[in-house]
Design a protein around this motif. Structure first.
Motif, PDB file in Angstrom:
ATOM      1  N   LEU A 185       0.876  -1.156   0.000  1.00 22.82           N
ATOM      2  CA  LEU A 185       0.000   0.000   0.000  1.00 22.82           C
ATOM      3  C   LEU A 185       0.920   1.215   0.000  1.00 22.82           C
ATOM      4  CD1 LEU A 185      -3.087   0.675   0.139  1.00 22.82           C
ATOM      5  CD2 LEU A 185      -2.715   1.131   2.571  1.00 22.82           C
ATOM      6  N   GLU A 186       0.850   2.005  -1.049  1.00 26.60           N
ATOM      7  CA  GLU A 186       1.791   3.103  -1.233  1.00 26.60           C
ATOM      8  C   GLU A 186       1.250   4.386  -0.612  1.00 26.60           C
ATOM      9  OE1 GLU A 186       3.518   5.621  -5.020  1.00 26.60           O
ATOM     10  OE2 GLU A 186       3.256   3.448  -5.229  1.00 26.60           O
ATOM     11  N   ILE A 232       3.726  -2.911   3.772  1.00 23.81           N
ATOM     12  CA  ILE A 232       3.803  -4.274   3.234  1.00 23.81           C
ATOM     13  C   ILE A 232       3.056  -5.226   4.162  1.00 23.81           C
ATOM     14  CG2 ILE A 232       5.377  -6.057   2.394  1.00 23.81           C
ATOM     15  CD1 ILE A 232       7.601  -3.844   2.437  1.00 23.81           C
ATOM     16  N   GLN A 233       2.105  -5.979   3.595  1.00 18.49           N
ATOM     17  CA  GLN A 233       1.297  -6.888   4.401  1.00 18.49           C
ATOM     18  C   GLN A 233       1.080  -8.207   3.675  1.00 18.49           C
ATOM     19  OE1 GLN A 233      -2.195  -4.686   6.413  1.00 18.49           O
ATOM     20  NE2 GLN A 233      -1.868  -3.543   4.525  1.00 18.49           N
ATOM     21  N   VAL A 280      -2.318   4.133  -2.459  1.00 13.49           N
ATOM     22  CA  VAL A 280      -2.348   3.435  -3.748  1.00 13.49           C
ATOM     23  C   VAL A 280      -2.161   1.947  -3.464  1.00 13.49           C
ATOM     24  CG1 VAL A 280      -1.341   3.215  -6.044  1.00 13.49           C
ATOM     25  CG2 VAL A 280      -1.352   5.451  -4.896  1.00 13.49           C
ATOM     26  N   ASP A 281      -3.094   1.134  -3.930  1.00  7.27           N
ATOM     27  CA  ASP A 281      -3.057  -0.309  -3.699  1.00  7.27           C
ATOM     28  C   ASP A 281      -2.197  -0.971  -4.765  1.00  7.27           C
ATOM     29  OD1 ASP A 281      -3.709  -2.793  -2.583  1.00  7.27           O
ATOM     30  OD2 ASP A 281      -5.490  -3.012  -3.857  1.00  7.27           O
ATOM     31  N   ARG A 282      -1.163  -1.701  -4.366  1.00  5.42           N
ATOM     32  CA  ARG A 282      -0.257  -2.343  -5.303  1.00  5.42           C
ATOM     33  C   ARG A 282       0.023  -3.793  -4.887  1.00  5.42           C
ATOM     34  NH1 ARG A 282       0.942   1.499  -8.732  1.00  5.42           N
ATOM     35  NH2 ARG A 282       1.488   3.629  -8.103  1.00  5.42           N
ATOM     36  N   ASP A 376      12.044  -0.772  -8.610  1.00  4.34           N
ATOM     37  CA  ASP A 376      10.707  -1.165  -9.034  1.00  4.34           C
ATOM     38  C   ASP A 376       9.777  -1.513  -7.903  1.00  4.34           C
ATOM     39  OD1 ASP A 376       9.334  -1.216 -11.354  1.00  4.34           O
ATOM     40  OD2 ASP A 376       9.600  -3.329 -11.764  1.00  4.34           O
ATOM     41  N   HIS A 377       9.906  -0.823  -6.784  1.00  4.01           N
ATOM     42  CA  HIS A 377       9.117  -1.155  -5.602  1.00  4.01           C
ATOM     43  C   HIS A 377       7.625  -1.007  -5.849  1.00  4.01           C
ATOM     44  CE1 HIS A 377      13.074  -0.595  -3.974  1.00  4.01           C
ATOM     45  NE2 HIS A 377      13.040   0.689  -4.228  1.00  4.01           N
ATOM     46  N   ASP A 378       7.249  -0.100  -6.791  1.00  3.95           N
ATOM     47  CA  ASP A 378       5.843   0.175  -6.966  1.00  3.95           C
ATOM     48  C   ASP A 378       5.116  -0.899  -7.754  1.00  3.95           C
ATOM     49  OD1 ASP A 378       6.839   2.933  -9.021  1.00  3.95           O
ATOM     50  OD2 ASP A 378       6.926   0.820  -9.455  1.00  3.95           O
ATOM     51  N   ALA A 379       5.837  -1.787  -8.386  1.00  4.66           N
ATOM     52  CA  ALA A 379       5.244  -2.952  -9.034  1.00  4.66           C
ATOM     53  C   ALA A 379       4.082  -2.594  -9.937  1.00  4.66           C
ATOM     54  CB  ALA A 379       4.787  -3.964  -7.973  1.00  4.66           C
TER      55      ALA A 379
END
Length: 381
Positions: A185-186, A232-233, A280-282, A376-379
Motif C-alpha cells: 500500500l503506497e 507491506i502486508q 495506492v493499492d499495489r 521497481d518497488h511500486d510494481a
C-alpha cells in the motif's frame, strides 16, 4: 520463418516504459527503424512511480549502449544508495552508507529516466493512445496489431515490453501473473523537510526498511523533497474491499492500519498515517517459474512481460538489459528470426535462473533481515 532483414523490418514495440524505450533508442542508434505504441494518452498521463536504482552490471550497461550513461549520472542520486534497516521502534539495526565515489547502483526517479529516454528518440517514435487489443496473423508473419481505437497495423516483429499484464504475452504463452500473497500500500509524502521533518530524518537520503515477520514498511527518498512509503502486508488480494472499504476511504484505511501496526512505535506509524492524499493499492504478482515459450519468429517479450518477479531489485535493470541485448541482436543478425533466437537463448536462461532464486521472495519483504529492495518497488503493471 521470418527472413526479413532487421534494417528492412517493420518493428513494433508495445509499451513505452524503460525497457521498450531503451530498445527503441539502441535500435535507432544502429539505424534500424522502430515504432513504440503505448496505451497512455501522453507521456505525462499517469504517475511513473518512485525511485529505482540502475546497477553497473545490467541497467547501466544498457544505458551505455544507448549513449546515455553520462546524462544518467548527471540526474542520478548516488546518496540514494544509503540503506537503513530498523526495527519496529525505529531503532537503526543496520546502516549502509555508500562511499563518496560509489556509483554501482545510484538512484533515479522513474519519471526522470523515462524523460531521458523519450528525449533521446527521433520525433514520432512513440504513438500515444494506442492500447493493444489483440495480435493476429501467422507465426511467420506478417503480424497484425489491433488497437482499442479501431486501428490496425501490419508489422514484421512485435516486441512485448508492456509489463506484468502484457497484451503481447498471449501470442506466445498462456501464462498469467499470480498473486504472491503479499501486497504493497503506497503512501506519498511531499515537501518532507518542511511538512514531515521527522519522517525525513527517519528515512535519510536513501531507503529505510523495517519488518516484524508479519508486516513491514519500506520508505524511499525521491527527488524534489518527496518520500514514498510502501506498507507491506500478507493479505488477500482484495483485502480492502473485504474490510468493507474502498481505496479512496483514507480515514477508514488509516484506522485499520493503526490497529494492524499497533505494536509499532508512534514514530514509525507516522509513515503509515501522515501521508499526503490517497493510498495506492499495489498487490504483488509474479509469473510462474520457469516462464519460457516456444520460439516465435515474429513475437518476443522483454522485462516484466517475459519474467515478472517479486520487486527485489531486478525488475527495471533486467528489462533494460533485455532491451539492449535484443536491440544489439537485431543490429548484428541477418534476419529478424536469427536475432530473436539469439536474444531468447540468453535472456530465457538468465531470467529462469534469477526467477528461481527469487521465487517466493515476496515473503522476504516481511523479514526483519534487510532484503535487496533495489528497484521497481511500486510494481506497476
Amino acid at each position: 520463418m521470418n527472413h526479413v532483414a532487421p534494417a528492412q523490418a517493420r518493428i513494433s514495440i508495445i509499451g513505452a516504459g524503460p525497457g521498450g524505450l531503451t530498445c527503441a533508442r539502441i535500435l535507432q542508434r544502429h539505424g534500424i527503424a522502430v515504432t513504440v505504441h503505448d496505451r497512455a494518452p501522453g507521456p505525462g498521463a499517469r504517475d511513473q512511480g518512485g525511485t529505482l536504482d540502475l546497477h553497473a552490471d545490467n541497467g547501466q550497461i544498457a544505458l551505455r549502449e544507448a549513449g546515455l550513461l553520462e546524462e544518467f549520472f548527471e540526474l542520478a542520486r548516488p546518496e540514494g544508495q544509503e540503506m537503513r534497516q530498523m526495527d519496529p521502534t525505529g531503532t537503526i539495526t543496520s546502516h549502509k552508507v555508500p562511499e563518496a565515489d560509489e556509483l554501482f547502483k545510484p538512484e533515479i526517479d522513474r519519471g526522470q529516466l523515462r524523460d531521458l529516454l523519450l528525449g533521446s528518440l527521433q520525433p514520432r517514435t512513440v504513438r500515444w493512445g494506442q492500447a493493444l487489443d489483440t495480435i493476429s496473423g501467422p507465426a511467420d508473419g506478417p503480424r497484425h496489431l489491433h488497437f482499442a481505437d479501431g486501428t490496425t497495423i501490419e508489422t514484421d516483429l512485435v516486441i512485448g515490453a508492456d509489463g506484468a499484464f502484457s497484451r503481447v504475452r498471449p501470442a506466445v504463452s498462456p501464462a498469467v501473473p499470480e498473486y504472491t500473497g503479499v501486497s504493497f500500500l503506497e503512501a506519498w509524502f511531499s515537501d518532507v523537510e518542511n511538512r514531515h521533518p521527522d519522517i525525513a530524518e527517519l528515512v535519510g537520503p536513501g531507503g529505510a526498511h523495517a519488518a516484524d515477520g508479519d508486516r513491514g514498511l519500506f520508505a524511499q527518498r525521491n527527488s524534489g523533497e518527496h518520500i514514498r512509503v510502501y506498507i507491506i502486508q500478507r493479505v488477500p488480494v482484495d483485502w480492502i474491499s473485504r474490510s468493507g472499504l474502498t481505496i479512496d476511504d483514507t480515514d477508514g484505511i488509516r484506522t485499520l492500519l493503526l490497529d494492524r501496526y499497533a505494536n509499532w512505535s508512534p514514530r514509525m506509524r507516522q509513515m503509515i498515517t501522515d501521508n499526503d492524499g490517497l493510498y495506492v493499492d499495489r498487490p504483488i504478482f509474479a509469473l510462474p517459474v520457469p516462464h519460457t515459450w516456444e520460439h516465435d519468429p515474429t513475437v518476443t517479450l522483454l522485462g516484466d512481460a517475459a519474467h515478472l518477479m517479486p520487486p527485489l531489485g531486478v525488475g527495471v535493470n533486467l528489462a533494460m538489459l533485455d532491451a539492449g541485448e535484443l536491440a544489439l541482436a537485431l543490429a548484428d543478425s541477418a534476419t529478424v528470426d536469427d536475432a530473436v533466437r539469439t536474444y531468447e537463448k540468453t535472456m530465457l536462461h538468465r531470467s529462469t535462473g534469477t526467477a528461481r532464486i527469487l521465487e517466493g521472495g515476496a515473503e522476504h519483504l516481511l523479514s526483519a533481515d534487510l532484503p535487496d529492495l533495489g528497484d521497481d518497488h511500486d510494481a506497476q503493471p
